[in-house]
Write a protein that holds these residues in place. Structure first.
Motif, PDB file in Angstrom:
ATOM      1  N   THR A   1       0.799  -1.330  -0.389  1.00 50.64           N
ATOM      2  CA  THR A   1       0.226   0.082   0.129  1.00 50.64           C
ATOM      3  C   THR A   1       0.620   1.357   0.321  1.00 50.64           C
ATOM      4  O   THR A   1       0.309   1.772  -0.711  1.00 50.64           O
ATOM      5  CB  THR A   1      -1.073   0.280   1.219  1.00 50.64           C
ATOM      6  OG1 THR A   1      -1.643  -1.408   0.847  1.00 50.64           O
ATOM      7  CG2 THR A   1      -1.675   1.537   1.090  1.00 50.64           C
TER       8      THR A   1
ATOM      9  N   CYS B 168      -7.459   5.536   9.579  1.00 48.91           N
ATOM     10  CA  CYS B 168      -8.406   5.181   8.070  1.00 48.91           C
ATOM     11  C   CYS B 168      -9.724   5.838   7.992  1.00 48.91           C
ATOM     12  O   CYS B 168     -10.228   6.267   7.227  1.00 48.91           O
ATOM     13  CB  CYS B 168      -7.817   4.748   8.042  1.00 48.91           C
ATOM     14  SG  CYS B 168      -5.735   3.698   7.131  1.00 48.91           S
ATOM     15  N   LEU B 169     -10.198   4.834   9.170  1.00 54.31           N
ATOM     16  CA  LEU B 169     -11.768   6.189   8.842  1.00 54.31           C
ATOM     17  C   LEU B 169     -11.698   7.293   9.169  1.00 54.31           C
ATOM     18  O   LEU B 169     -12.398   7.642   8.524  1.00 54.31           O
ATOM     19  CB  LEU B 169     -12.812   5.177  10.535  1.00 54.31           C
ATOM     20  CG  LEU B 169     -13.618   5.299  10.743  1.00 54.31           C
ATOM     21  CD1 LEU B 169     -14.451   4.673   9.254  1.00 54.31           C
ATOM     22  CD2 LEU B 169     -14.355   4.831  12.014  1.00 54.31           C
TER      23      LEU B 169
ATOM     24  N   VAL C  92     -11.422   8.638   5.962  1.00 55.23           N
ATOM     25  CA  VAL C  92     -12.328   8.127   4.984  1.00 55.23           C
ATOM     26  C   VAL C  92     -13.674   9.170   5.424  1.00 55.23           C
ATOM     27  O   VAL C  92     -14.297   9.316   3.900  1.00 55.23           O
ATOM     28  CB  VAL C  92     -12.448   6.761   5.313  1.00 55.23           C
ATOM     29  CG1 VAL C  92     -14.505   5.902   4.640  1.00 55.23           C
ATOM     30  CG2 VAL C  92     -12.313   5.511   4.551  1.00 55.23           C
TER      31      VAL C  92
ATOM     32  N   PRO D 209     -13.987  10.894   1.435  1.00 56.81           N
ATOM     33  CA  PRO D 209     -14.436   9.339   0.914  1.00 56.81           C
ATOM     34  C   PRO D 209     -14.216   9.339  -0.419  1.00 56.81           C
ATOM     35  O   PRO D 209     -13.520   7.654  -0.284  1.00 56.81           O
ATOM     36  CB  PRO D 209     -15.574   9.890   0.734  1.00 56.81           C
ATOM     37  CG  PRO D 209     -15.583  10.678   1.855  1.00 56.81           C
ATOM     38  CD  PRO D 209     -14.835  11.555   1.840  1.00 56.81           C
ATOM     39  N   SER D 210     -13.102   9.922  -1.133  1.00 54.06           N
ATOM     40  CA  SER D 210     -12.848   9.250  -2.483  1.00 54.06           C
ATOM     41  C   SER D 210     -11.203   9.653  -2.281  1.00 54.06           C
ATOM     42  O   SER D 210     -10.372   8.910  -3.766  1.00 54.06           O
ATOM     43  CB  SER D 210     -12.601  10.054  -3.424  1.00 54.06           C
ATOM     44  OG  SER D 210     -12.608  11.649  -3.516  1.00 54.06           O
ATOM     45  N   SER D 211     -10.782   8.730  -1.467  1.00 49.01           N
ATOM     46  CA  SER D 211      -9.663   8.695  -1.057  1.00 49.01           C
ATOM     47  C   SER D 211      -9.277   7.424  -1.055  1.00 49.01           C
ATOM     48  O   SER D 211      -9.478   6.236  -0.938  1.00 49.01           O
ATOM     49  CB  SER D 211      -8.727   9.484   0.012  1.00 49.01           C
ATOM     50  OG  SER D 211      -9.345   8.889   1.184  1.00 49.01           O
TER      51      SER D 211
ATOM     52  N   PHE E 103      -7.922   6.172   1.676  1.00 54.33           N
ATOM     53  CA  PHE E 103      -7.588   5.592   3.614  1.00 54.33           C
ATOM     54  C   PHE E 103      -9.009   4.009   3.431  1.00 54.33           C
ATOM     55  O   PHE E 103      -8.014   3.704   4.116  1.00 54.33           O
ATOM     56  CB  PHE E 103      -8.985   6.476   4.196  1.00 54.33           C
ATOM     57  CG  PHE E 103      -7.714   7.445   4.096  1.00 54.33           C
ATOM     58  CD1 PHE E 103      -6.649   7.280   5.342  1.00 54.33           C
ATOM     59  CD2 PHE E 103      -7.520   8.750   4.186  1.00 54.33           C
ATOM     60  CE1 PHE E 103      -5.359   8.229   5.927  1.00 54.33           C
ATOM     61  CE2 PHE E 103      -7.395   9.816   4.087  1.00 54.33           C
ATOM     62  CZ  PHE E 103      -5.853   9.637   4.831  1.00 54.33           C
ATOM     63  N   TRP E 104      -9.412   3.762   1.990  1.00 52.06           N
ATOM     64  CA  TRP E 104     -10.130   2.903   2.568  1.00 52.06           C
ATOM     65  C   TRP E 104      -9.336   1.495   1.988  1.00 52.06           C
ATOM     66  O   TRP E 104      -9.935   0.521   3.014  1.00 52.06           O
ATOM     67  CB  TRP E 104     -11.161   2.910   1.226  1.00 52.06           C
ATOM     68  CG  TRP E 104     -12.177   3.325   1.241  1.00 52.06           C
ATOM     69  CD1 TRP E 104     -11.800   5.042   0.440  1.00 52.06           C
ATOM     70  CD2 TRP E 104     -13.631   3.414   1.725  1.00 52.06           C
ATOM     71  NE1 TRP E 104     -13.696   5.508   0.698  1.00 52.06           N
ATOM     72  CE2 TRP E 104     -14.342   4.730   1.498  1.00 52.06           C
ATOM     73  CE3 TRP E 104     -14.217   2.360   2.425  1.00 52.06           C
ATOM     74  CZ2 TRP E 104     -15.787   4.553   1.860  1.00 52.06           C
ATOM     75  CZ3 TRP E 104     -16.013   2.702   2.262  1.00 52.06           C
ATOM     76  CH2 TRP E 104     -16.039   4.311   2.655  1.00 52.06           C
ATOM     77  N   LEU E 105      -8.278   1.173   2.100  1.00 53.67           N
ATOM     78  CA  LEU E 105      -6.741   0.472   1.278  1.00 53.67           C
ATOM     79  C   LEU E 105      -6.804  -0.402   3.043  1.00 53.67           C
ATOM     80  O   LEU E 105      -6.122  -1.370   3.269  1.00 53.67           O
ATOM     81  CB  LEU E 105      -6.053   0.372   1.162  1.00 53.67           C
ATOM     82  CG  LEU E 105      -6.430   1.206  -0.773  1.00 53.67           C
ATOM     83  CD1 LEU E 105      -5.160   1.739  -1.532  1.00 53.67           C
ATOM     84  CD2 LEU E 105      -6.662  -0.065  -1.219  1.00 53.67           C
TER      85      LEU E 105
ATOM     86  N   LEU F  55      -8.338  -0.215   6.052  1.00 48.81           N
ATOM     87  CA  LEU F  55      -9.597  -0.401   6.973  1.00 48.81           C
ATOM     88  C   LEU F  55      -9.782  -1.896   7.030  1.00 48.81           C
ATOM     89  O   LEU F  55      -9.252  -3.067   8.070  1.00 48.81           O
ATOM     90  CB  LEU F  55     -10.737  -0.538   6.056  1.00 48.81           C
ATOM     91  CG  LEU F  55     -11.517   1.401   6.981  1.00 48.81           C
ATOM     92  CD1 LEU F  55     -12.728   1.833   6.104  1.00 48.81           C
ATOM     93  CD2 LEU F  55     -10.881   1.410   8.235  1.00 48.81           C
TER      94      LEU F  55
END
Length: 119
Positions: A16, A94-95, A98, A102-104, A106-108, A110
């Protein structure tokens, strides 16, 4: 004993971080070129938000690589699982990321945090 699934968390964090860094080098090339051309020293001044954003984007990628390496080293070389609190801290960061962006990517983080949290 460290589970096989948890063993991959360090490698996933390093991957990542690598993807984050490569993407940053491409996406922020326009901002990074003058930083390098000016010799790096003191090339991100107050008010240069474009340069500061590029710099912090890259540094965050490098920090993910360092974190992933450390987690992998602990598990592989020492047979020690990182503390669950590390997973919770990564999950919280990360939360928040997000929620704010939200379009970043950071979801990766979680699922990686979740793997560190679960026993």
């Amino acid at each position: 004993m460290v589970s096989g699934v948890k063993r991959h968390v360090g490698l996933m964090l390093m991957l990542t971080g690598l993807l984050h860094t490569v993407y940053g080098l491409i996406a922020y090339m326009k901002q990074l070129q003058p930083i390098v051309a000016e010799g790096l020293w003191n090339t991100v001044a107050d008010g240069q938000w474009d340069r500061a954003t590029a710099f912090w984007f890259l540094i965050f990628g490098f920090m993910l690589i360092v974190l992933g390496y450390t987690v992998d080293w602990l598990m592989k070389k020492k047979g020690i699982a990182p503390p669950v609190s590390l997973g919770w801290m990564l999950f919280t960061i990360c939360l928040i990321g997000v929620i704010v962006m939200p379009s970043s990517g950071f979801w990766l983080g979680l699922p990686q945090a979740w793997l560190l949290i679960r026993k």
